[in-house]
Design an enzyme around this catalytic site. Structure first.
Site, mmCIF file in Angstrom:
data_model
loop_
_atom_site.group_PDB
_atom_site.id
_atom_site.type_symbol
_atom_site.label_atom_id
_atom_site.label_comp_id
_atom_site.label_asym_id
_atom_site.label_seq_id
_atom_site.Cartn_x
_atom_site.Cartn_y
_atom_site.Cartn_z
ATOM 1 C CG ASN A 23 -2.073 -0.973 1.084
ATOM 2 O OD1 ASN A 23 -2.455 -1.343 -0.023
ATOM 3 N ND2 ASN A 23 -2.627 -1.390 2.204
ATOM 4 C CB CYS A 66 2.020 7.188 10.146
ATOM 5 S SG CYS A 66 1.475 5.964 11.380
#
Length: 320
Positions: free
Chosen positions: A18, A134
């Site tokens: 992804n 993240c």
């Protein structure tokens, strides 16, 4: 392209999952200074490699060895690693001697941490730069913004992401996530002590990324902190449009008997504040769903970093 416009720097992506696929699409759609030359994976049936081929990008399922053997690799200057912390160690051993600059999207942290609005121009000559995590990309700018006003004695970040947006690589790297992010809260954010927590939220339908930042500071002008945090949020939004504050910055006095005072510097006796900032990160949905803001902020930060590296290479007269 005009005669005065430099040719784009050619880049490659390792990892056809992804993150790697979203990054490839961002380079194709958004960047004027980067050109995607190749994608490498290890699963010949992955959607990422299939999509790359449909978009005219050269591919290999031979991993880093397959990438190095490709004709397209000759002109590649920057390589994004969107695999895992363990795999990145081997990729660095293969690619660094070949003179390629690595932008590491794993928590391996072999190179210096880079958070674009905080220290994005500090490590342009490094052979390997690390994009932290993240949660780090979302929250460290806030810690740094508070630290620009007053010293942060303790910084704690909590990243809550949709369980569906955490693939096998993210789950395998949970321990590295917390350790790497906590170190970066200190080294890049400037907190004297840092802590990081990640929550995989199983709610259906999936919720977008939510982040909470708690900082312990000595009493100071709260309006200056608010202004600094809001200005930083505007800077992050220049490359992550879905990044936003959920409410105004919160301040809470720390009582004399509050256990939090144990996190103050030795001998500190004056008033103290807990500063709380609540964030939301919605993805741009280039490849990933909008709720996967955690992945979008990583690929967006990596793209911004690679563009700065490319500009620096051009300024230094290095091959693109």
């Amino acid at each position: 392209m005009s005669r005065d416009t430099p040719a784009p720097t050619k880049v490659a992506v390792i990892g056809s999952g992804n993150i790697g696929t979203d990054l490839m699409i961002k380079v194709l759609r958004l960047s004027e200074s980067l050109e995607i030359a190749a994608m490498a994976g290890i699963d010949p049936g992955s959607d990422g490699l299939a999509r790359a081929r449909r978009l005219g990008v050269a591919t290999t399922h031979g991993g880093v060895e397959g990438l190095v053997a490709m004709d397209e690799f000759t002109d590649v200057g920057i390589v994004f690693d969107a695999t895992s912390a363990g795999a990145h160690h081997r990729h660095d051993q293969v690619l660094r001697p070949l003179g390629r600059t690595l932008v590491d999207l794993t928590p391996a942290a072999l190179g210096p941490f880079v958070v674009p609005p905080v220290n994005g121009t500090d490590h342009l000559d490094a052979p390997n730069v690390n994009m932290v995590t993240c949660g780090g990309q979302a929250t460290i700018p806030v810690v740094a913004a508070i630290g620009a006003v007053t010293p942060v004695h303790y910084g704690e970040i909590v990243a809550s992401i949709a369980s569906r947006s955490a693939g096998p690589g993210t789950r395998a790297n949970i321990d590295e996530f917390t350790e790497t992010t906590a170190r970066a809260v200190e080294r890049v954010g400037g907190a004297a002590r840092g802590k990081a927590i990640i929550i995989l939220n199983p709610a259906e339908p999936p919720l977008i990324m939510r982040d909470t930042v708690h900082c312990l500071v000595s009493a100071c002008a709260t309006e200056d902190i608010t202004a600094s945090v809001e200005e930083m949020a505007d800077r992050v939004r220049t490359y992550v449009p879905g990044y936003r504050l959920k409410q105004r910055v919160q301040f809470e006095p720390v009582a004399p008997d509050d256990p939090l005072r144990g996190l103050l510097p030795p001998g500190a006796t004056g008033p103290a504040l807990r500063v709380s900032v609540f964030l939301e990160v919605e993805g741009a949905a280039h490849y990933l769903p909008a709720y996967a803001g955690n992945l979008d902020i990583m690929t967006s930060a990596a793209l911004r970093t690679a563009e700065r590296l490319a500009a620096h290479r051009t300024a230094q007269g290095e091959p693109r």
